[in-house]
Motif scaffolding. Structure first.
Motif, PDB file in Angstrom:
ATOM      1  N   LEU A   7      39.318  23.552  33.348  1.00 38.39           N
ATOM      2  CA  LEU A   7      40.606  23.500  34.025  1.00 38.39           C
ATOM      3  C   LEU A   7      40.528  24.184  35.377  1.00 38.39           C
ATOM      4  CD1 LEU A   7      41.771  22.749  31.136  1.00 38.39           C
ATOM      5  CD2 LEU A   7      43.787  24.059  31.810  1.00 38.39           C
ATOM      6  N   PHE A   8      39.769  25.287  35.414  1.00 35.59           N
ATOM      7  CA  PHE A   8      39.678  26.083  36.635  1.00 35.59           C
ATOM      8  C   PHE A   8      38.199  26.198  37.038  1.00 35.59           C
ATOM      9  CE2 PHE A   8      42.988  27.897  33.807  1.00 35.59           C
ATOM     10  CZ  PHE A   8      44.093  27.372  34.459  1.00 35.59           C
ATOM     11  N   PRO A   9      37.658  25.140  37.648  1.00 40.28           N
ATOM     12  CA  PRO A   9      36.227  25.151  37.973  1.00 40.28           C
ATOM     13  C   PRO A   9      35.919  26.141  39.085  1.00 40.28           C
ATOM     14  CG  PRO A   9      37.295  23.216  38.916  1.00 40.28           C
ATOM     15  CD  PRO A   9      38.317  23.894  38.072  1.00 40.28           C
ATOM     16  N   GLY A  10      34.751  26.770  38.956  1.00 41.92           N
ATOM     17  CA  GLY A  10      34.279  27.664  40.017  1.00 41.92           C
ATOM     18  C   GLY A  10      33.404  26.899  40.982  1.00 41.92           C
ATOM     19  N   ASN A  11      32.454  27.572  41.549  1.00 43.23           N
ATOM     20  CA  ASN A  11      31.523  26.931  42.482  1.00 43.23           C
ATOM     21  C   ASN A  11      30.616  25.959  41.741  1.00 43.23           C
ATOM     22  OD1 ASN A  11      32.551  28.468  44.598  1.00 43.23           O
ATOM     23  ND2 ASN A  11      31.114  30.149  44.229  1.00 43.23           N
ATOM     24  N   GLY A  12      30.589  24.723  42.205  1.00 45.48           N
ATOM     25  CA  GLY A  12      29.707  23.724  41.605  1.00 45.48           C
ATOM     26  C   GLY A  12      30.303  22.999  40.424  1.00 45.48           C
ATOM     27  N   ASN A  13      31.479  23.396  39.943  1.00 46.18           N
ATOM     28  CA  ASN A  13      32.189  22.759  38.840  1.00 46.18           C
ATOM     29  C   ASN A  13      31.512  22.905  37.489  1.00 46.18           C
ATOM     30  OD1 ASN A  13      34.265  21.852  40.495  1.00 46.18           O
ATOM     31  ND2 ASN A  13      33.262  19.881  40.889  1.00 46.18           N
ATOM     32  N   ASP A  14      30.319  23.510  37.427  1.00 49.33           N
ATOM     33  CA  ASP A  14      29.643  23.647  36.144  1.00 49.33           C
ATOM     34  C   ASP A  14      29.986  24.961  35.459  1.00 49.33           C
ATOM     35  OD1 ASP A  14      28.384  25.137  38.076  1.00 49.33           O
ATOM     36  OD2 ASP A  14      26.359  24.809  37.288  1.00 49.33           O
ATOM     37  N   ARG A  15      30.726  25.814  36.139  1.00 51.25           N
ATOM     38  CA  ARG A  15      31.167  27.083  35.565  1.00 51.25           C
ATOM     39  C   ARG A  15      32.629  27.308  35.934  1.00 51.25           C
ATOM     40  NH1 ARG A  15      27.360  30.790  33.854  1.00 51.25           N
ATOM     41  NH2 ARG A  15      25.174  30.215  34.175  1.00 51.25           N
ATOM     42  N   PRO A  16      33.362  28.030  35.070  1.00 53.33           N
ATOM     43  CA  PRO A  16      34.756  28.313  35.424  1.00 53.33           C
ATOM     44  C   PRO A  16      34.838  29.436  36.449  1.00 53.33           C
ATOM     45  CG  PRO A  16      34.219  29.333  33.318  1.00 53.33           C
ATOM     46  CD  PRO A  16      33.002  28.544  33.734  1.00 53.33           C
ATOM     47  N   VAL A  17      36.039  29.637  36.992  1.00 53.03           N
ATOM     48  CA  VAL A  17      36.257  30.763  37.907  1.00 53.03           C
ATOM     49  C   VAL A  17      36.050  32.076  37.145  1.00 53.03           C
ATOM     50  CG1 VAL A  17      37.873  29.473  39.338  1.00 53.03           C
ATOM     51  CG2 VAL A  17      38.736  30.794  37.406  1.00 53.03           C
ATOM     52  N   THR A  18      35.869  33.125  37.873  1.00 52.43           N
ATOM     53  CA  THR A  18      35.597  34.420  37.251  1.00 52.43           C
ATOM     54  C   THR A  18      36.872  35.235  37.093  1.00 52.43           C
ATOM     55  OG1 THR A  18      35.195  35.471  39.398  1.00 52.43           O
ATOM     56  CG2 THR A  18      33.304  34.429  38.288  1.00 52.43           C
ATOM     57  N   ARG A  19      36.799  36.246  36.249  1.00 49.63           N
ATOM     58  CA  ARG A  19      37.923  37.165  36.082  1.00 49.63           C
ATOM     59  C   ARG A  19      38.218  37.872  37.397  1.00 49.63           C
ATOM     60  NH1 ARG A  19      37.059  40.884  30.888  1.00 49.63           N
ATOM     61  NH2 ARG A  19      39.019  41.695  31.732  1.00 49.63           N
ATOM     62  N   ALA A  20      37.168  38.167  38.159  1.00 47.74           N
ATOM     63  CA  ALA A  20      37.353  38.887  39.417  1.00 47.74           C
ATOM     64  C   ALA A  20      38.211  38.076  40.385  1.00 47.74           C
ATOM     65  CB  ALA A  20      35.998  39.202  40.040  1.00 47.74           C
ATOM     66  N   SER A  21      38.033  36.741  40.386  1.00 51.92           N
ATOM     67  CA  SER A  21      38.827  35.910  41.299  1.00 51.92           C
ATOM     68  C   SER A  21      40.294  35.905  40.895  1.00 51.92           C
ATOM     69  CB  SER A  21      38.273  34.489  41.329  1.00 51.92           C
ATOM     70  OG  SER A  21      38.410  33.863  40.065  1.00 51.92           O
ATOM     71  N   VAL A  22      40.565  35.935  39.588  1.00 55.53           N
ATOM     72  CA  VAL A  22      41.952  35.995  39.119  1.00 55.53           C
ATOM     73  C   VAL A  22      42.575  37.329  39.505  1.00 55.53           C
ATOM     74  CG1 VAL A  22      43.456  35.921  37.098  1.00 55.53           C
ATOM     75  CG2 VAL A  22      41.475  34.391  37.233  1.00 55.53           C
ATOM     76  N   ASN A  23      41.844  38.409  39.268  1.00 55.34           N
ATOM     77  CA  ASN A  23      42.353  39.737  39.646  1.00 55.34           C
ATOM     78  C   ASN A  23      42.608  39.821  41.153  1.00 55.34           C
ATOM     79  OD1 ASN A  23      42.304  40.831  37.032  1.00 55.34           O
ATOM     80  ND2 ASN A  23      40.124  41.313  37.195  1.00 55.34           N
ATOM     81  N   LYS A  24      41.744  39.163  41.917  1.00 58.36           N
ATOM     82  CA  LYS A  24      41.863  39.243  43.375  1.00 58.36           C
ATOM     83  C   LYS A  24      43.145  38.590  43.865  1.00 58.36           C
ATOM     84  CE  LYS A  24      39.483  37.931  47.653  1.00 58.36           C
ATOM     85  NZ  LYS A  24      38.276  37.273  48.222  1.00 58.36           N
ATOM     86  N   TRP A  25      43.451  37.356  43.399  1.00 55.99           N
ATOM     87  CA  TRP A  25      44.642  36.693  43.916  1.00 55.99           C
ATOM     88  C   TRP A  25      45.917  37.349  43.393  1.00 55.99           C
ATOM     89  CZ3 TRP A  25      48.541  34.683  41.131  1.00 55.99           C
ATOM     90  CH2 TRP A  25      48.308  34.172  39.862  1.00 55.99           C
ATOM     91  N   MET A  26      45.857  37.922  42.183  1.00 59.35           N
ATOM     92  CA  MET A  26      47.017  38.648  41.687  1.00 59.35           C
ATOM     93  C   MET A  26      47.275  39.907  42.517  1.00 59.35           C
ATOM     94  SD  MET A  26      46.963  38.380  37.531  1.00 59.35           S
ATOM     95  CE  MET A  26      47.197  36.807  36.706  1.00 59.35           C
ATOM     96  N   ARG A  27      46.207  40.571  42.885  1.00 61.91           N
ATOM     97  CA  ARG A  27      46.347  41.784  43.725  1.00 61.91           C
ATOM     98  C   ARG A  27      46.906  41.411  45.098  1.00 61.91           C
ATOM     99  NH1 ARG A  27      41.792  43.484  42.714  1.00 61.91           N
ATOM    100  NH2 ARG A  27      40.643  42.631  44.509  1.00 61.91           N
TER     101      ARG A  27
END
Length: 507
Positions: A99-119
């Protein structure tokens, strides 16, 4: 000092304010998965498109806490979460399996990216408190509790581990959980409802719709009579075994039933002692007086240690001593790999529990515990039921030559519900669905190999060839050919009796 401590959950007003500030559709779905479904952030970002059941509005969440085997829980989606997922598909499409692809679409986004946009969201809007994923999850649980949800329901929705292991758990009513989730989400004011009604009248919008190759969960088609019969037997405290070939729908039928009273579930019999020990620990956890009587302690770790040292016959005896006769339904999903040791254990349990189980077949030498069971045999779906199931799975697809496609899938599956579902899932992957595409898919479908091959035509050809061989030998005077033909013909005539006698007898 305590008065200055920051609150760990958001009020309904704060939650609504946060949602109104989120313009990224992926970020909105992430927040709603946390605050409306109670997912852990790692569970949310790891969701795949195949985990979204758009027909029943369910999310399949894989457990991150249990080792050794994959387990999951099915959670109802709130209406605003479902609408947000639909907008995500509309705005960003579906790329890759996450649902939430990261770089390359073969892995999801990271927890750090979620924490970053929430911050960043908190920094941009001073009226929003400090945000982090667990705060939304805690808000979900708080809202449920405030709306009258029981602690056991909250625990099931949050996926917290119970005292027992993952092989044993109690079922929760998913419709009731959906009601609790909807009750915990904000209700619009009278003015908001009036505004929405006027807007929908003046500017009608299309209903949120998601067209995905998603996790298909077929309806209970063609099994109404069997389901009613099983429900009646369970209500009458009669044990039941479902018998049928692979893919016939045994497990799905068991999962679709409503079990009155209390249920203990065992996934299979591969480690039956561990499963029975887990069941015993579960019962002792809710019966402290019994635990004190048996082991002189109510400490969970001490009880677990003592239970682990018991033999399987002792565990079965203790399990029957901990509950009343027929108080529990013992649901065993699969007994295909049953061993003589498990047979003896089930002979101890069969008169004390209402046992519901399934198997492809049971050898007669291992069926002694089944003597007082009711046997329900599942057969392939009829052609009308097969086409009805296929229609429900593919009704939202645009297909060229629908009637031909339905006939091809029926011929390939021969009424096997699993094959129908798998073929429906496969054709959903195709951008254009026509007779050529479906014919290729069906011809290459490996599930066809599980169907029995009819050898009658080959035997008839062989038999005819031997008659010709015998005739040629007689006409040419070659007694050897005549003898060989006659001997093989006699062997073929009586071979079926030898084969039938050599087969293992099954239930």
């Amino acid at each position: 000092m305590e008065a200055q401590q920051e609150e760990k959950f958001l009020t309904i007003q704060e939650t609504e304010r946060v949602i109104s500030y989120i313009h990224n559709p992926a970020h909105l779905v992430q927040v709603l998965l946390l605050v409306d479904a109670g997912l852990r952030v790692t569970e949310a970002i790891g969701l795949q498109w195949s985990d979204i059941d758009v027909r029943k509005k369910l999310v399949r969440v894989r457990s991150l806490k249990k080792r050794g085997k994959e387990t999951y829980r099915l959670l109802p989606m709130s209406e605003r979460l479902f609408a947000a997922v639909a907008r995500l598909v509309e705005k960003k499409g579906r790329s890759g399996k996450y649902l939430f692809p990261g770089n390359g679409n073969d892995r999801p986004v990271t927890r750090a990216s979620v924490n970053k946009w929430m911050r960043q969201l908190s920094d941009e809007h001073p009226d929003v408190p400090h945000l982090h994923p667990h705060r939304f999850r805690h808000t979900f649980a708080t809202n449920l509790r405030a709306n009258g949800a029981e602690l056991a329901d909250i625990r099931d929705l949050l996926g917290h581990e119970k005292l027992q292991t993952s092989t044993i758990y109690a079922h929760a009513d998913r419709d009731r959980l959906r009601g609790l989730i909807e009750a915990s989400t904000p209700r619009p004011t009278r003015w908001a409802r009036l505004h929405r009604a006027l807007r929908s009248t003046l500017f009608p919008a299309t209903q949120a719709r998601i067209n995905l190759p998603a996790m298909l969960i077929p309806d209970l088609v063609g099994r109404d009579e069997e389901a009613r019969r099983i429900q009646q037997l369970i209500s009458n405290k009669v044990s039941v075994i479902l018998v049928g070939p692979t893919g016939i729908g045994k497990s799905f039928l068991l999962e679709s039933l409503s079990y009155p009273g209390k249920v203990l579930e065992i996934d299979d019999v591969s480690d039956f002692k561990k499963s029975i020990a887990s069941a015993l620990i579960h019962l002792l956890g809710s019966r402290e007086a019994v635990a004190e009587l048996l082991y002189k302690t109510t400490d969970a770790d001490a009880v677990r240690a003592k239970v682990s040292k018991e033999s399987l016959p002792s565990l079965c005896k203790l399990l029957t001593d901990c509950c009343d006769r027929k108080e529990y339904v013992l649901l065993i999903n699969d007994i295909d790999r049953i061993t003589p040791t498990v047979v003896k254990a089930l002979e101890q349990l069969k008169d004390h529990f209402v046992i519901v189980t399934s198997a492809r077949r049971i050898p007669l030498d291992k069926s002694s515990f089944l003597w007082n069971f009711e046997k329900i045999e599942l057969t392939p779906l009829s052609r009308p039921d097969s086409l009805r199931l296929l229609h429900r799975l593919t009704a939202d697809l645009a297909m060229n030559g629908t009637e031909w496609i339905q006939n091809k899938i029926w011929d390939t599956s021969a009424g096997n519900p699993r094959m129908i579902t798998e073929l429906a899932e496969r054709i959903r992957q195709e951008p254009v669905i026509d007779s050529y595409v479906v014919d290729t898919i069906c011809n290459e479908y490996l599930g066809r190999q599980t169907q029995e091959i009819d050898a009658s035509p080959f035997l008839l050809l062989l038999f005819g060839g031997l008659i010709i061989l015998k005739y040629v030998g007689r006409e040419s005077g070659e007694d050897g050919l005549t003898f060989i033909g006659s001997a093989i013909m006699a062997l073929l005539l009586f071979a079926r009796y030898f084969v039938r006698g050599s087969k293992r007898k099954n239930l």
